[in-house]
Design a protein around this motif. Structure first.
Motif, PDB file in Angstrom:
ATOM      1  N   ALA A  11       0.865  -1.175   0.000  1.00  0.00           N
ATOM      2  CA  ALA A  11       0.000   0.000   0.000  1.00  0.00           C
ATOM      3  C   ALA A  11       0.902   1.225   0.000  1.00  0.00           C
ATOM      4  O   ALA A  11       2.119   1.130   0.062  1.00  0.00           O
ATOM      5  CB  ALA A  11      -0.902  -0.008   1.221  1.00  0.00           C
ATOM      6  N   TRP A  15       0.747   6.322   5.203  1.00  0.00           N
ATOM      7  CA  TRP A  15      -0.593   6.233   5.784  1.00  0.00           C
ATOM      8  C   TRP A  15      -0.500   6.342   7.304  1.00  0.00           C
ATOM      9  O   TRP A  15       0.375   5.764   7.929  1.00  0.00           O
ATOM     10  CB  TRP A  15      -1.239   4.906   5.368  1.00  0.00           C
ATOM     11  N   THR A  23       7.321   0.409   4.357  1.00  0.00           N
ATOM     12  CA  THR A  23       6.313   0.089   3.353  1.00  0.00           C
ATOM     13  C   THR A  23       5.188  -0.716   3.999  1.00  0.00           C
ATOM     14  O   THR A  23       5.436  -1.754   4.619  1.00  0.00           O
ATOM     15  CB  THR A  23       6.923  -0.720   2.198  1.00  0.00           C
ATOM     16  N   LEU A  24       3.976  -0.232   3.856  1.00  0.00           N
ATOM     17  CA  LEU A  24       2.814  -0.878   4.452  1.00  0.00           C
ATOM     18  C   LEU A  24       2.122  -1.783   3.449  1.00  0.00           C
ATOM     19  O   LEU A  24       2.149  -1.534   2.251  1.00  0.00           O
ATOM     20  CB  LEU A  24       1.826   0.179   4.959  1.00  0.00           C
ATOM     21  N   GLN A  25       1.481  -2.835   3.955  1.00  0.00           N
ATOM     22  CA  GLN A  25       0.740  -3.777   3.114  1.00  0.00           C
ATOM     23  C   GLN A  25      -0.704  -3.844   3.587  1.00  0.00           C
ATOM     24  O   GLN A  25      -0.978  -3.930   4.785  1.00  0.00           O
ATOM     25  CB  GLN A  25       1.366  -5.178   3.187  1.00  0.00           C
ATOM     26  N   HIS A  26      -1.626  -3.864   2.625  1.00  0.00           N
ATOM     27  CA  HIS A  26      -3.038  -4.012   2.948  1.00  0.00           C
ATOM     28  C   HIS A  26      -3.307  -5.364   3.591  1.00  0.00           C
ATOM     29  O   HIS A  26      -2.697  -6.371   3.235  1.00  0.00           O
ATOM     30  CB  HIS A  26      -3.886  -3.928   1.682  1.00  0.00           C
ATOM     31  N   THR A  39      -9.326  -0.612   9.866  1.00  0.00           N
ATOM     32  CA  THR A  39      -8.437  -0.717   8.717  1.00  0.00           C
ATOM     33  C   THR A  39      -7.052  -1.067   9.251  1.00  0.00           C
ATOM     34  O   THR A  39      -6.570  -0.431  10.188  1.00  0.00           O
ATOM     35  CB  THR A  39      -8.368   0.610   7.940  1.00  0.00           C
ATOM     36  N   ARG A  41      -2.915  -2.283   8.339  1.00  0.00           N
ATOM     37  CA  ARG A  41      -1.778  -2.444   7.440  1.00  0.00           C
ATOM     38  C   ARG A  41      -0.673  -3.192   8.192  1.00  0.00           C
ATOM     39  O   ARG A  41      -0.480  -2.990   9.387  1.00  0.00           O
ATOM     40  CB  ARG A  41      -1.243  -1.085   6.981  1.00  0.00           C
ATOM     41  N   PHE A  43       3.576  -4.487   8.178  1.00  0.00           N
ATOM     42  CA  PHE A  43       4.879  -4.049   7.689  1.00  0.00           C
ATOM     43  C   PHE A  43       5.987  -4.957   8.201  1.00  0.00           C
ATOM     44  O   PHE A  43       5.828  -5.678   9.185  1.00  0.00           O
ATOM     45  CB  PHE A  43       5.171  -2.597   8.110  1.00  0.00           C
ATOM     46  N   PHE A 104       2.008  -4.039  12.889  1.00  0.00           N
ATOM     47  CA  PHE A 104       0.751  -3.612  12.292  1.00  0.00           C
ATOM     48  C   PHE A 104       0.437  -2.169  12.677  1.00  0.00           C
ATOM     49  O   PHE A 104       0.827  -1.702  13.741  1.00  0.00           O
ATOM     50  CB  PHE A 104      -0.394  -4.515  12.761  1.00  0.00           C
TER      51      PHE A 104
END
Length: 214
Positions: A11, A15, A23-26, A39, A41, A43, A104
């Motif tokens: 993502a 954010w 770097t974040l991931q959905h 919500t 994310r 990492f 997270f």
């Protein structure tokens, strides 16, 4: 503590004021935990945990319109929490077994909370302690963690009877000394459960999901 370990495409970093070096991931398209929209994310980083926590805390402290940041050690996790208007956000990080650090970032909306409803009728004595509804790539699912004061055999039998009465068809029932695995299908949905023997009864972890489209 929410323990999630799902893989997804990256993502946009930044954010919730998370430093661009992370770097974040959905995780899922939509998630509701115990009736509260959330919500999340994930990492992974090679930066030292203390440095990452300090960077995030400094970023969150920067805006005076927000409440102060609380920092808590809950081994193996280090956790930050902050209320932003009607929403609440948290950051948690721990050492990764594969090296580096993982964690997270979560944003919740307590004001939009609704009473969580299990997708199946739980038998008497099986009490849910966590219900997570999620949608990922258009596939909806619900995870339920529940406890029972009865044995895994008695709890499993009661769960099977309840599902059978609702039209579910069992296709797996396996048991060893401490666990019982149970699975069933009904009209495009799958049910899976693992029952684990505990000192004062049983723990039941269930998942109800739409069957994958062919």
């Amino acid at each position: 503590m929410l323990a999630l370990a799902l893989f997804a495409p990256p993502a946009c970093a930044g954010w919730q004021d998370i430093p661009d070096t992370i770097t974040l991931q959905h995780i899922g398209d939509k998630m509701v935990v115990n009736g509260i929209p959330m919500t999340v994310r994930a990492f992974h980083t090679s930066m030292p945990a203390e440095q990452v926590v300090n960077l995030v805390q400094e970023a969150w402290d920067r805006n005076r319109d927000r409440t102060s940041v609380t920092r808590t050690s809950m081994p193996p996790w280090t956790v930050l929490n902050q209320t932003v208007g009607a929403q609440h956000r948290s950051f948690q990080i721990k050492a990764s077994p594969n090296g580096g650090y993982e964690g997270f970032v979560a944003l919740t909306s307590p004001a939009l909370a609704r009473e969580p409803k299990p997708l199946i009728r739980l038998p008497p004595g099986v009490t849910p302690v966590q219900i997570v509804d999620s949608v990922d790539n258009g596939r909806s699912s619900q995870q339920i963690v529940a406890v029972s004061k009865r044995s895994i055999d008695a709890t499993g039998a009661a769960l099977e009877a309840s599902l059978k009465a609702a039209g579910w068809e069992r296709h797996v029932m396996k048991k060893n000394a401490r666990t019982l695995v149970f699975a069933a299908n009904r009209q495009g949905r799958e049910f899976d459960a693992i029952l684990t023997a505990e000192k004062n009864g049983s723990m039941v972890m269930m998942n109800i999901a739409d069957q994958p489209k062919q």
